[in-house]
Design a protein around this motif. Structure first.
Motif, PDB file in Angstrom:
ATOM      1  N   UNK A  23      -8.864   5.086  -5.475  1.00  0.00           N
ATOM      2  CA  UNK A  23      -7.435   5.380  -5.332  1.00  0.00           C
ATOM      3  C   UNK A  23      -6.997   6.448  -6.319  1.00  0.00           C
ATOM      4  N   UNK A  24      -7.458   6.340  -7.559  1.00  0.00           N
ATOM      5  CA  UNK A  24      -7.063   7.306  -8.589  1.00  0.00           C
ATOM      6  C   UNK A  24      -7.628   8.692  -8.331  1.00  0.00           C
ATOM      7  N   UNK A  25      -8.768   8.753  -7.607  1.00  0.00           N
ATOM      8  CA  UNK A  25      -9.417  10.037  -7.365  1.00  0.00           C
ATOM      9  C   UNK A  25      -9.064  10.651  -6.007  1.00  0.00           C
ATOM     10  N   UNK A  28      -5.000  11.481  -0.996  1.00  0.00           N
ATOM     11  CA  UNK A  28      -4.553  10.988   0.304  1.00  0.00           C
ATOM     12  C   UNK A  28      -4.230   9.500   0.252  1.00  0.00           C
ATOM     13  N   UNK A  29      -5.045   8.731  -0.450  1.00  0.00           N
ATOM     14  CA  UNK A  29      -4.784   7.300  -0.575  1.00  0.00           C
ATOM     15  C   UNK A  29      -3.545   7.051  -1.422  1.00  0.00           C
ATOM     16  N   UNK A  30      -3.385   7.824  -2.471  1.00  0.00           N
ATOM     17  CA  UNK A  30      -2.194   7.692  -3.294  1.00  0.00           C
ATOM     18  C   UNK A  30      -0.940   7.963  -2.474  1.00  0.00           C
ATOM     19  N   UNK A  33      -0.277   4.904  -0.184  1.00  0.00           N
ATOM     20  CA  UNK A  33       0.298   3.768  -0.909  1.00  0.00           C
ATOM     21  C   UNK A  33       1.762   4.025  -1.242  1.00  0.00           C
ATOM     22  N   UNK A  34       2.071   5.233  -1.701  1.00  0.00           N
ATOM     23  CA  UNK A  34       3.455   5.567  -2.064  1.00  0.00           C
ATOM     24  C   UNK A  34       4.358   5.623  -0.840  1.00  0.00           C
ATOM     25  N   UNK A  35       3.866   6.187   0.261  1.00  0.00           N
ATOM     26  CA  UNK A  35       4.676   6.268   1.487  1.00  0.00           C
ATOM     27  C   UNK A  35       4.983   4.875   2.036  1.00  0.00           C
ATOM     28  N   UNK A  72      -4.821  -2.799  -1.688  1.00  0.00           N
ATOM     29  CA  UNK A  72      -3.874  -1.697  -1.888  1.00  0.00           C
ATOM     30  C   UNK A  72      -2.474  -2.092  -1.433  1.00  0.00           C
ATOM     31  N   UNK A  73      -2.383  -3.005  -0.486  1.00  0.00           N
ATOM     32  CA  UNK A  73      -1.064  -3.455  -0.030  1.00  0.00           C
ATOM     33  C   UNK A  73      -0.307  -4.154  -1.153  1.00  0.00           C
ATOM     34  N   UNK A  74      -1.015  -4.910  -1.980  1.00  0.00           N
ATOM     35  CA  UNK A  74      -0.361  -5.572  -3.098  1.00  0.00           C
ATOM     36  C   UNK A  74       0.183  -4.556  -4.096  1.00  0.00           C
TER      37      UNK A  74
END
Length: 207
Positions: A23-25, A28-30, A33-35, A72-74
């Motif tokens: 996630x940190x790298x 797109x995943x970040x 999660x934010x969206x 990631x949902x949490x």
């Protein structure tokens, strides 16, 4: 205190070092999660209710869980809860809200998905109508029922008040929750299936 400890425990056990580093790298995943957190915070802000603490709103938890996976949902629900508390006045304390609105619905959503994945045929329409549509409605109803039991055990409301002023909404809210989540998942697995972490093309489409 028990609510804080239970919330933190449920969140900590979800940590996976590999997923966290990924996630940190991965920008797109970040972004995902934010969206998801932003969408949930907006939906949670649109709420109604008769009595304090007993708010009614769309959760969208099932969609987020299917898209991001439960770990990631949490994280996303934590961010959504922080956004909600930053821009909304609510009598509920943060950890109670996060536990009842975010953590427990995520666990229920993912648990239902695992049951469907294990025991139902892996078919495109089963994923839409069962994993997304029906499960989202069940999660919405369970959230209302669990919230009712929580505030009843605290002695904030008696059971009759909860039954006639809040619990009956579980019958009403399951359909809009199911419809919204079902439509969202249908659009994503049709046009952007790579966004949905729990949708496996080889299993659900090669039939």
């Amino acid at each position: 205190m028990a609510t804080i400890l239970f919330s933190l425990f449920a969140f900590v056990v979800s940590f996976d070092k590999t997923q966290l580093l990924t996630l940190l790298k991965t920008p797109q995943r970040q972004t995902g999660v934010l969206c998801c957190a932003l969408v949930m915070a907006i939906l949670w802000k649109i709420q109604a209710g008769i009595l304090p603490y007993l708010d009614i709103h769309i959760l969208a938890i099932t969609t987020v869980t299917l898209v991001l996976g439960w770990r990631l949902s949490l994280i996303s629900t934590l961010l959504a809860s922080l956004l909600h508390f930053a821009f909304a006045k609510t009598p509920v304390d943060f950890f109670s809200f996060w536990l009842l609105t975010g953590i427990i619905p995520v666990y229920i959503s993912y648990g239902l998905f695992v049951i469907c994945y294990q025991y139902l045929p892996k078919h495109f329409f089963i994923y839409i109508f069962v994993c997304a549509f029906i499960c989202a409605g069940v999660v919405a109803a369970c959230k209302i029922l669990i919230t009712s039991v929580y505030y009843w055990t605290l002695g904030l409301y008696d059971w009759q008040t909860l039954q006639y002023n809040y619990m009956f909404y579980s019958v009403i809210m399951w359909f809009p929750e199911a419809m919204l989540n079902g439509m969202a998942i249908t659009l994503m697995i049709t046009y952007r299936p790579n966004w949905v972490r729990t949708f496996y093309d080889q299993e659900y489409l090669d039939r």
